[in-house]
Motif scaffolding. Structure first.
Motif, PDB file in Angstrom:
ATOM      1  N   GLN A 372      -5.573   5.293   8.830  1.00  0.00           N
ATOM      2  CA  GLN A 372      -5.082   3.862   8.316  1.00  0.00           C
ATOM      3  C   GLN A 372      -4.832   4.041   6.807  1.00  0.00           C
ATOM      4  N   MET A 373      -5.552   4.907   6.165  1.00  0.00           N
ATOM      5  CA  MET A 373      -5.658   4.950   4.685  1.00  0.00           C
ATOM      6  C   MET A 373      -4.250   5.466   4.456  1.00  0.00           C
ATOM      7  N   ARG A 374      -3.760   6.484   5.356  1.00  0.00           N
ATOM      8  CA  ARG A 374      -2.383   7.354   5.043  1.00  0.00           C
ATOM      9  C   ARG A 374      -1.195   6.255   5.023  1.00  0.00           C
ATOM     10  N   GLU A 375      -1.294   5.238   6.196  1.00  0.00           N
ATOM     11  CA  GLU A 375      -0.501   4.360   6.291  1.00  0.00           C
ATOM     12  C   GLU A 375      -0.315   3.438   4.889  1.00  0.00           C
ATOM     13  N   VAL A 376      -1.748   3.192   4.469  1.00  0.00           N
ATOM     14  CA  VAL A 376      -1.649   2.190   3.321  1.00  0.00           C
ATOM     15  C   VAL A 376      -0.861   2.873   2.100  1.00  0.00           C
ATOM     16  N   LEU A 377      -1.426   4.311   2.059  1.00  0.00           N
ATOM     17  CA  LEU A 377      -0.674   5.083   0.950  1.00  0.00           C
ATOM     18  C   LEU A 377       0.681   5.166   0.984  1.00  0.00           C
ATOM     19  N   ASP A 378       1.382   5.284   2.122  1.00  0.00           N
ATOM     20  CA  ASP A 378       2.729   5.210   2.189  1.00  0.00           C
ATOM     21  C   ASP A 378       3.357   4.016   1.769  1.00  0.00           C
ATOM     22  N   ARG A 379       2.747   2.913   2.242  1.00  0.00           N
ATOM     23  CA  ARG A 379       3.227   1.565   1.722  1.00  0.00           C
ATOM     24  C   ARG A 379       3.052   1.542   0.179  1.00  0.00           C
ATOM     25  N   LEU A 380       2.142   1.843  -0.315  1.00  0.00           N
ATOM     26  CA  LEU A 380       2.047   2.027  -1.754  1.00  0.00           C
ATOM     27  C   LEU A 380       3.081   2.667  -2.542  1.00  0.00           C
ATOM     28  N   GLN A 381       3.415   3.912  -1.885  1.00  0.00           N
ATOM     29  CA  GLN A 381       4.366   5.124  -2.335  1.00  0.00           C
ATOM     30  C   GLN A 381       5.797   4.099  -2.526  1.00  0.00           C
ATOM     31  N   LYS A 382       5.948   3.427  -1.489  1.00  0.00           N
ATOM     32  CA  LYS A 382       7.199   2.713  -1.332  1.00  0.00           C
ATOM     33  C   LYS A 382       7.440   1.825  -2.261  1.00  0.00           C
ATOM     34  N   GLY A 383       6.426   1.103  -2.991  1.00  0.00           N
ATOM     35  CA  GLY A 383       6.460   0.252  -3.960  1.00  0.00           C
ATOM     36  C   GLY A 383       6.800  -1.465  -3.341  1.00  0.00           C
ATOM     37  N   MET A 384       6.901  -2.044  -4.249  1.00  0.00           N
ATOM     38  CA  MET A 384       6.984  -3.853  -3.973  1.00  0.00           C
ATOM     39  C   MET A 384       6.184  -4.322  -2.978  1.00  0.00           C
ATOM     40  N   VAL A 385       4.957  -3.793  -3.008  1.00  0.00           N
ATOM     41  CA  VAL A 385       3.989  -4.259  -1.989  1.00  0.00           C
ATOM     42  C   VAL A 385       3.695  -5.979  -2.090  1.00  0.00           C
ATOM     43  N   GLY A 386       3.753  -6.320  -3.422  1.00  0.00           N
ATOM     44  CA  GLY A 386       3.740  -7.749  -3.715  1.00  0.00           C
ATOM     45  C   GLY A 386       2.391  -8.188  -3.597  1.00  0.00           C
ATOM     46  N   SER A 387       1.080  -7.319  -3.131  1.00  0.00           N
ATOM     47  CA  SER A 387      -0.418  -7.971  -2.891  1.00  0.00           C
ATOM     48  C   SER A 387      -1.234  -6.836  -3.451  1.00  0.00           C
ATOM     49  N   LYS A 388      -2.367  -7.246  -3.906  1.00  0.00           N
ATOM     50  CA  LYS A 388      -3.555  -6.206  -4.138  1.00  0.00           C
ATOM     51  C   LYS A 388      -4.040  -6.047  -2.641  1.00  0.00           C
ATOM     52  N   LEU A 389      -4.184  -4.777  -2.481  1.00  0.00           N
ATOM     53  CA  LEU A 389      -4.805  -4.386  -1.185  1.00  0.00           C
ATOM     54  C   LEU A 389      -6.234  -4.099  -1.398  1.00  0.00           C
ATOM     55  N   LEU A 390      -6.929  -4.647  -0.437  1.00  0.00           N
ATOM     56  CA  LEU A 390      -8.531  -4.382  -0.644  1.00  0.00           C
ATOM     57  C   LEU A 390      -9.047  -3.995   0.827  1.00  0.00           C
ATOM     58  N   LEU A 391     -10.031  -2.971   0.499  1.00  0.00           N
ATOM     59  CA  LEU A 391     -10.633  -2.544   1.876  1.00  0.00           C
ATOM     60  C   LEU A 391     -11.797  -3.351   2.358  1.00  0.00           C
ATOM     61  N   LYS A 392     -11.937  -3.472   3.532  1.00  0.00           N
ATOM     62  CA  LYS A 392     -12.948  -3.920   4.174  1.00  0.00           C
ATOM     63  C   LYS A 392     -13.429  -3.092   5.409  1.00  0.00           C
TER      64      LYS A 392
END
Ligand SMILES: NC(=O)c1ccc[n+]([C@@H]2O[C@H](COP(=O)([O-])OP(=O)(O)OC[C@H]3O[C@@H](n4cnc5c(N)ncnc54)[C@H](OP(=O)(O)O)[C@@H]3O)[C@@H](O)[C@H]2O)c1
Length: 394
Positions: A372-392
């Motif tokens: 799951q974390m790797r998927e999140v990192l891929d999104r951040l790498q692409k940029g323009m996520v538009g939101s602060k991502l928070l882990l729960k």
């Protein structure tokens, strides 16, 4: 046979008394389940080195400690730099956390957690804390991408909240120590009624700058990357209290100078905040009044800051760096509490909104959490996520 000093304990007590003084209450794993975390053994590319790990060993509190359960922990750009090993403050090794690989670093620097158990100690701050309180991390690099952990009471700060009907949200509390307080540190002291400029205005820091400025009666002229959803970003930032919002293409257009002069209506414009670097920082510096101040706090574009000498020689532009960790550690505990109270009271009064955000619920075993974390990192790498991502943690 143990050596005499160990048998006696530090103050000459019997071993039995030493043990009962050090351990408090039941094994926390029985109440809270195994400790889980996103960890790394070595520094390196986050996608490669970060993984999920668990620990089932018994944990007991010692006097002066608190057990806290994390509610939300953001992923900030600096957290990834810390994992890469490129950030100046270094993570803290957690001995033996990973039952297979031994000592590891737990990712994350800030977050909001709920106090689950307190082991009282008259000499420390435990008297200030009770079960159910929300706390944030006073100490940098606390390792917050975890479900629960034990900390010294002096390492956490109670979040001041109304006991009933509080407007202080988990998202606000989880992000206030880095983004919120950086904004407060940057904007405090700017003359009310003046304008400030900032790039990266849709970032976590940028959204907080807009809101702190609005509360201090400072107007903001904001710049963001050109994008298809510009009107959505503009609408959101206006709702937060932004005075003007423009895409970078406008800022970099020489013709903008005239429009800019008209919209600031002669009010002082001496401060610009740069979280991005490169050409947009230079362009903001060129718009400032004589003897202006350009504060750099981040460099998301990875482009260097280039300042034409003329801006420094003839326009008296001064360039500063702002690092919140250094500012924060220079403050007394009373002043730190004042800063936190200032932000939270705005939030309680409905004068501060949560940043745009998305909560990532970590589900499944260690391997699933790592994926799951790797998927999140891929999104951040692409940029323009538009939101602060928070882990729960589920
Ligand atoms: N000095 C300090 O004390 C301090 C404190 C807090 C944060 N920071 C730094 O401030 C910066 C922002 O932090 P944050 O938590 O606010 O980040 P954030 O909420 O994750 O936002 C990231 C921002 O960077 C922009 N961005 C990302 N990649 C970019 C690129 N290649 N070119 C141009 N813009 C890009 C994003 O714009 P898009 O939406 O267009 O992608 C967004 O505005 C980071 O560098 C962070 O380390 C410093």
């Amino acid at each position: 046979m143990l050596p005499q000093p160990l048998l006696r304990g530090k103050r000459g007590l019997s071993p039995f008394i030493v043990v009962t003084k050090r351990l408090y209450g039941t094994n926390l794993v029985d109440i809270l389940g195994p400790r889980r975390a996103l960890v790394h053994k070595n520094t390196g590319e986050p996608r490669t080195v970060l993984y999920g790990a668990s620990n089932t060993q018994q944990v007991h509190l010692r006097p002066g400690e608190v057990a806290i359960k994390f509610l939300l922990s953001p992923i900030n750009p600096a957290n990834l730099n810390t994992v890469e090993g490129t950030y100046p403050s270094k993570p803290i090794l957690v001995p033996g956390f990973d039952e297979k690989n031994g000592d590891v670093f737990i990712g994350g620097n800030e977050g909001v957690a709920e106090v689950v158990k307190v082991a009282p100690n008259e000499q420390t701050d435990t008297a200030m804390l009770k079960e159910g309180d929300w706390v944030v991390m006073r100490k940098a690099q606390s390792g917050t991408w975890t479900n629960w952990r034990v900390m010294n009471a002096s390492e956490v700060l109670r979040v001041p909240r109304k006991p009933v009907g509080s407007k202080v949200t988990e998202v606000f509390a989880a992000t206030m120590m880095v983004n919120g307080l950086t904004a407060l540190g940057l904007v405090s002291g700017i003359e009310p009624g003046s304008h400030l400029l900032q790039n990266g205005a849709n970032s976590g820091v940028g959204q907080a700058v807009i809101q702190v400025a609005k509360n201090l009666n400072v107007k903001t002229i904001n710049f963001v990357r050109d994008r298809e959803d510009f009107s959505d970003v503009e609408k959101h930032l206006k709702e937060l209290g932004a005075t003007h919002i423009f895409p970078y293409s406008k800022l970099l257009d020489r013709a903008f100078k005239k429009e800019f002069a008209a919209l600031r209506k002669g009010s002082p414009t001496k401060h610009a905040f740069n979280g991005i670097g490169g050409a947009t920082a230079t362009a903001m510096g060129a718009l400032l009044d004589q003897d202006g101040h350009l504060f750099s706090y981040g460099g998301m574009s990875k482009e260097p800051l280039k300042i034409p000498v003329g801006l420094q020689i003839f326009r008296g532009l001064t360039c500063h760096g702002y690092w919140h960790s250094r500012v924060w550690s220079s403050l007394s505990q009373d002043t730190q509490a004042e800063w936190v109270n200032r932000l939270t009271s705005w939030k309680e009064n409905g004068e501060f909104q949560d940043p745009k955000h998305e909560i990532i619920t970590l589900k499944g075993d260690d391997s699933a959490v790592g994926d799951q974390m790797r998927e999140v990192l891929d999104r951040l790498q692409k940029g323009m996520v538009g939101s602060k991502l928070l882990l729960k943690w589920e």
